[in-house]
Scaffold this motif. Sequence first.
Motif, PDB file in Angstrom:
ATOM      1  N   MET A   1      45.115   0.739  -6.053  1.00 45.09           N
ATOM      2  CA  MET A   1      46.527   1.250  -7.459  1.00 45.09           C
ATOM      3  C   MET A   1      45.799   1.450  -8.280  1.00 45.09           C
ATOM      4  O   MET A   1      45.974   1.746  -9.171  1.00 45.09           O
ATOM      5  CB  MET A   1      46.438  -0.458  -7.276  1.00 45.09           C
ATOM      6  CG  MET A   1      47.768  -0.913  -6.465  1.00 45.09           C
ATOM      7  SD  MET A   1      48.907   0.664  -6.011  1.00 45.09           S
ATOM      8  CE  MET A   1      50.150   0.103  -7.279  1.00 45.09           C
ATOM      9  N   GLU A   2      44.275   1.189  -8.545  1.00 49.76           N
ATOM     10  CA  GLU A   2      44.081   1.508  -9.821  1.00 49.76           C
ATOM     11  C   GLU A   2      43.475   2.879  -9.970  1.00 49.76           C
ATOM     12  O   GLU A   2      43.841   3.687 -10.723  1.00 49.76           O
ATOM     13  CB  GLU A   2      41.964   0.982  -9.669  1.00 49.76           C
ATOM     14  CG  GLU A   2      41.036   1.189 -10.979  1.00 49.76           C
ATOM     15  CD  GLU A   2      39.665   0.678 -10.895  1.00 49.76           C
ATOM     16  OE1 GLU A   2      39.149   0.849 -12.136  1.00 49.76           O
ATOM     17  OE2 GLU A   2      39.651  -0.603  -9.902  1.00 49.76           O
ATOM     18  N   ASN A   3      42.750   3.731  -8.815  1.00 44.29           N
ATOM     19  CA  ASN A   3      42.774   5.156  -8.210  1.00 44.29           C
ATOM     20  C   ASN A   3      44.286   5.692  -9.320  1.00 44.29           C
ATOM     21  O   ASN A   3      44.153   7.007  -9.380  1.00 44.29           O
ATOM     22  CB  ASN A   3      42.532   5.654  -7.642  1.00 44.29           C
ATOM     23  CG  ASN A   3      41.165   5.100  -6.963  1.00 44.29           C
ATOM     24  OD1 ASN A   3      40.204   5.266  -8.473  1.00 44.29           O
ATOM     25  ND2 ASN A   3      40.511   4.701  -6.212  1.00 44.29           N
ATOM     26  N   ALA A   4      45.543   4.923  -8.873  1.00 45.15           N
ATOM     27  CA  ALA A   4      46.748   5.890  -8.627  1.00 45.15           C
ATOM     28  C   ALA A   4      47.120   5.880 -10.070  1.00 45.15           C
ATOM     29  O   ALA A   4      48.246   6.264 -10.570  1.00 45.15           O
ATOM     30  CB  ALA A   4      47.558   4.878  -7.847  1.00 45.15           C
ATOM     31  N   ARG A   5      46.406   4.769 -11.055  1.00 45.23           N
ATOM     32  CA  ARG A   5      46.967   4.904 -12.602  1.00 45.23           C
ATOM     33  C   ARG A   5      46.382   5.116 -13.445  1.00 45.23           C
ATOM     34  O   ARG A   5      46.073   5.556 -14.108  1.00 45.23           O
ATOM     35  CB  ARG A   5      46.351   3.060 -12.868  1.00 45.23           C
ATOM     36  CG  ARG A   5      48.026   2.621 -12.407  1.00 45.23           C
ATOM     37  CD  ARG A   5      47.388   1.000 -13.207  1.00 45.23           C
ATOM     38  NE  ARG A   5      46.406   0.466 -12.942  1.00 45.23           N
ATOM     39  CZ  ARG A   5      46.098  -0.417 -11.976  1.00 45.23           C
ATOM     40  NH1 ARG A   5      46.554  -0.730 -11.312  1.00 45.23           N
ATOM     41  NH2 ARG A   5      44.301  -1.073 -12.242  1.00 45.23           N
ATOM     42  N   LYS A   6      44.355   6.069 -12.244  1.00 42.66           N
ATOM     43  CA  LYS A   6      43.841   6.872 -13.564  1.00 42.66           C
ATOM     44  C   LYS A   6      44.442   8.460 -13.676  1.00 42.66           C
ATOM     45  O   LYS A   6      45.569   9.131 -12.612  1.00 42.66           O
ATOM     46  CB  LYS A   6      42.807   7.034 -12.834  1.00 42.66           C
ATOM     47  CG  LYS A   6      42.268   6.424 -12.532  1.00 42.66           C
ATOM     48  CD  LYS A   6      40.692   6.480 -11.918  1.00 42.66           C
ATOM     49  CE  LYS A   6      39.238   5.389 -11.970  1.00 42.66           C
ATOM     50  NZ  LYS A   6      38.236   5.713 -11.370  1.00 42.66           N
ATOM     51  N   ILE A   7      44.403   9.109 -14.665  1.00 45.86           N
ATOM     52  CA  ILE A   7      44.238  10.654 -15.130  1.00 45.86           C
ATOM     53  C   ILE A   7      43.587  11.935 -14.395  1.00 45.86           C
ATOM     54  O   ILE A   7      42.729  11.393 -14.844  1.00 45.86           O
ATOM     55  CB  ILE A   7      44.452  10.660 -16.590  1.00 45.86           C
ATOM     56  CG1 ILE A   7      45.577   9.563 -17.666  1.00 45.86           C
ATOM     57  CG2 ILE A   7      45.345  12.147 -16.903  1.00 45.86           C
ATOM     58  CD1 ILE A   7      45.305   9.741 -18.570  1.00 45.86           C
ATOM     59  N   THR A  29      34.593   7.021 -17.109  1.00 44.64           N
ATOM     60  CA  THR A  29      35.735   6.437 -17.579  1.00 44.64           C
ATOM     61  C   THR A  29      36.899   5.584 -16.940  1.00 44.64           C
ATOM     62  O   THR A  29      36.491   6.239 -15.374  1.00 44.64           O
ATOM     63  CB  THR A  29      36.820   7.143 -18.518  1.00 44.64           C
ATOM     64  OG1 THR A  29      37.737   7.931 -17.667  1.00 44.64           O
ATOM     65  CG2 THR A  29      35.464   7.636 -19.598  1.00 44.64           C
ATOM     66  N   ARG A  30      37.393   4.054 -17.005  1.00 48.59           N
ATOM     67  CA  ARG A  30      37.917   3.843 -16.316  1.00 48.59           C
ATOM     68  C   ARG A  30      39.693   4.521 -16.464  1.00 48.59           C
ATOM     69  O   ARG A  30      39.933   4.722 -14.831  1.00 48.59           O
ATOM     70  CB  ARG A  30      37.773   2.315 -16.111  1.00 48.59           C
ATOM     71  CG  ARG A  30      36.266   1.381 -16.530  1.00 48.59           C
ATOM     72  CD  ARG A  30      37.203  -0.039 -16.405  1.00 48.59           C
ATOM     73  NE  ARG A  30      36.417  -1.074 -15.992  1.00 48.59           N
ATOM     74  CZ  ARG A  30      36.195  -2.329 -16.536  1.00 48.59           C
ATOM     75  NH1 ARG A  30      37.129  -2.889 -16.986  1.00 48.59           N
ATOM     76  NH2 ARG A  30      34.843  -2.848 -16.737  1.00 48.59           N
ATOM     77  N   GLN A  31      39.873   5.314 -17.078  1.00 44.31           N
ATOM     78  CA  GLN A  31      40.900   5.716 -16.853  1.00 44.31           C
ATOM     79  C   GLN A  31      40.656   7.243 -16.007  1.00 44.31           C
ATOM     80  O   GLN A  31      42.323   7.651 -16.070  1.00 44.31           O
ATOM     81  CB  GLN A  31      41.510   5.608 -18.318  1.00 44.31           C
ATOM     82  CG  GLN A  31      41.706   4.902 -18.923  1.00 44.31           C
ATOM     83  CD  GLN A  31      40.922   4.382 -19.805  1.00 44.31           C
ATOM     84  OE1 GLN A  31      39.475   4.971 -19.546  1.00 44.31           O
ATOM     85  NE2 GLN A  31      40.950   3.402 -20.749  1.00 44.31           N
ATOM     86  N   LEU A  32      40.316   8.100 -15.982  1.00 42.97           N
ATOM     87  CA  LEU A  32      40.085   9.028 -15.803  1.00 42.97           C
ATOM     88  C   LEU A  32      39.820   9.171 -14.646  1.00 42.97           C
ATOM     89  O   LEU A  32      38.552   8.837 -13.769  1.00 42.97           O
ATOM     90  CB  LEU A  32      39.240  10.447 -16.616  1.00 42.97           C
ATOM     91  CG  LEU A  32      40.006   9.725 -18.251  1.00 42.97           C
ATOM     92  CD1 LEU A  32      39.077  10.607 -18.800  1.00 42.97           C
ATOM     93  CD2 LEU A  32      41.181  10.073 -18.721  1.00 42.97           C
ATOM     94  N   ALA A 114      33.097  11.328 -26.582  1.00 40.83           N
ATOM     95  CA  ALA A 114      33.897  10.456 -26.812  1.00 40.83           C
ATOM     96  C   ALA A 114      35.371  11.849 -27.500  1.00 40.83           C
ATOM     97  O   ALA A 114      36.468  10.913 -26.764  1.00 40.83           O
ATOM     98  CB  ALA A 114      33.399   9.877 -27.589  1.00 40.83           C
ATOM     99  N   ARG A 115      34.874  12.551 -27.765  1.00 36.80           N
ATOM    100  CA  ARG A 115      36.344  13.436 -28.451  1.00 36.80           C
ATOM    101  C   ARG A 115      36.790  13.788 -27.348  1.00 36.80           C
ATOM    102  O   ARG A 115      38.460  14.228 -27.601  1.00 36.80           O
ATOM    103  CB  ARG A 115      35.141  14.472 -29.793  1.00 36.80           C
ATOM    104  CG  ARG A 115      36.515  15.348 -29.675  1.00 36.80           C
ATOM    105  CD  ARG A 115      37.880  14.893 -30.975  1.00 36.80           C
ATOM    106  NE  ARG A 115      38.514  15.818 -30.891  1.00 36.80           N
ATOM    107  CZ  ARG A 115      39.906  15.947 -31.806  1.00 36.80           C
ATOM    108  NH1 ARG A 115      40.428  14.362 -31.513  1.00 36.80           N
ATOM    109  NH2 ARG A 115      40.623  16.278 -32.187  1.00 36.80           N
ATOM    110  N   LEU A 116      36.269  14.416 -26.526  1.00 36.69           N
ATOM    111  CA  LEU A 116      37.208  15.251 -25.328  1.00 36.69           C
ATOM    112  C   LEU A 116      37.668  14.042 -24.627  1.00 36.69           C
ATOM    113  O   LEU A 116      38.847  14.258 -24.586  1.00 36.69           O
ATOM    114  CB  LEU A 116      35.687  15.677 -24.032  1.00 36.69           C
ATOM    115  CG  LEU A 116      35.765  16.369 -23.033  1.00 36.69           C
ATOM    116  CD1 LEU A 116      37.193  17.305 -23.247  1.00 36.69           C
ATOM    117  CD2 LEU A 116      34.939  17.219 -22.652  1.00 36.69           C
ATOM    118  N   LEU A 117      36.479  13.134 -24.081  1.00 37.74           N
ATOM    119  CA  LEU A 117      37.937  12.503 -23.492  1.00 37.74           C
ATOM    120  C   LEU A 117      39.602  11.856 -24.212  1.00 37.74           C
ATOM    121  O   LEU A 117      40.021  11.185 -23.477  1.00 37.74           O
ATOM    122  CB  LEU A 117      36.682  10.730 -23.206  1.00 37.74           C
ATOM    123  CG  LEU A 117      35.589  11.680 -22.056  1.00 37.74           C
ATOM    124  CD1 LEU A 117      34.420  10.084 -22.123  1.00 37.74           C
ATOM    125  CD2 LEU A 117      36.246  11.792 -21.040  1.00 37.74           C
ATOM    126  N   GLY A 118      38.269  11.634 -25.441  1.00 38.94           N
ATOM    127  CA  GLY A 118      39.526  11.147 -25.866  1.00 38.94           C
ATOM    128  C   GLY A 118      41.402  11.966 -26.394  1.00 38.94           C
ATOM    129  O   GLY A 118      42.352  11.758 -26.219  1.00 38.94           O
TER     130      GLY A 118
END
Length: 214
Positions: A1-7, A29-32, A114-118
């Motif tokens: 489920m965690e991977n499914a939420r990633k961008i 990162t956890r979100q990407l 950090a700018r790229l990730l944001g």
Amino acid sequence: MENARKIRVLVLDDNPVLVDGLSFVINSTRQLTALVMTQRDQNLNDAVKRLAPDVIVAEPRFLERLLRNSDMTLLHLQSKARIIAYCDTRDAQPSEIYIAKGYCAILTKTVASARLLGAIKSVNAGDVIIDAALPPQYETPVLKMGFEPNRLSSKEELVLRHVALGKAMKEIAADIQLSAKTVETYKYRAIKKLDLRTRSDIVTYAISVGWLQH
């Protein structure tokens, strides 16, 4: 489920070391989660079908070559994912050119990680991002675009009102019966005139001028 939420982020560049480096940063990162083309992909169309990216970070000239070697156009690609132009500063064109082509963000390869990730997260949420580090000579002055500074056209205001309500580009395009590419262009022109950079800035501006009740 965690991977499914990633961008899901597809990195496209002709420098494999850069691709590996960006992929490592994205995966930190956890979100990407980073995606890359492999030998199993005959062309970009195959890769997009297999990987289903949400965002594509691409060196524009390399991306154009990939598109020529596949049966895709940039218009077709932008219907599949939001695209960031990741440029060498020496080769960068005016930001308006990239926006008109369908890119959602323009970043130079000198930006901090950090700018790229944001930017990836913001673009996925529907924002348009222009790298403030672009040298002035790469920016087309506002007056040359055919409108007055700080004065929105009716279409620019209409699009910005919808953005302030939290609507995505495709939703806005359907509501006002324009293409998503045209909506992106109107949004870009509006935020450029008003010097707005984030969705929060847009909402704050909308409240200040009475578009929204706070």
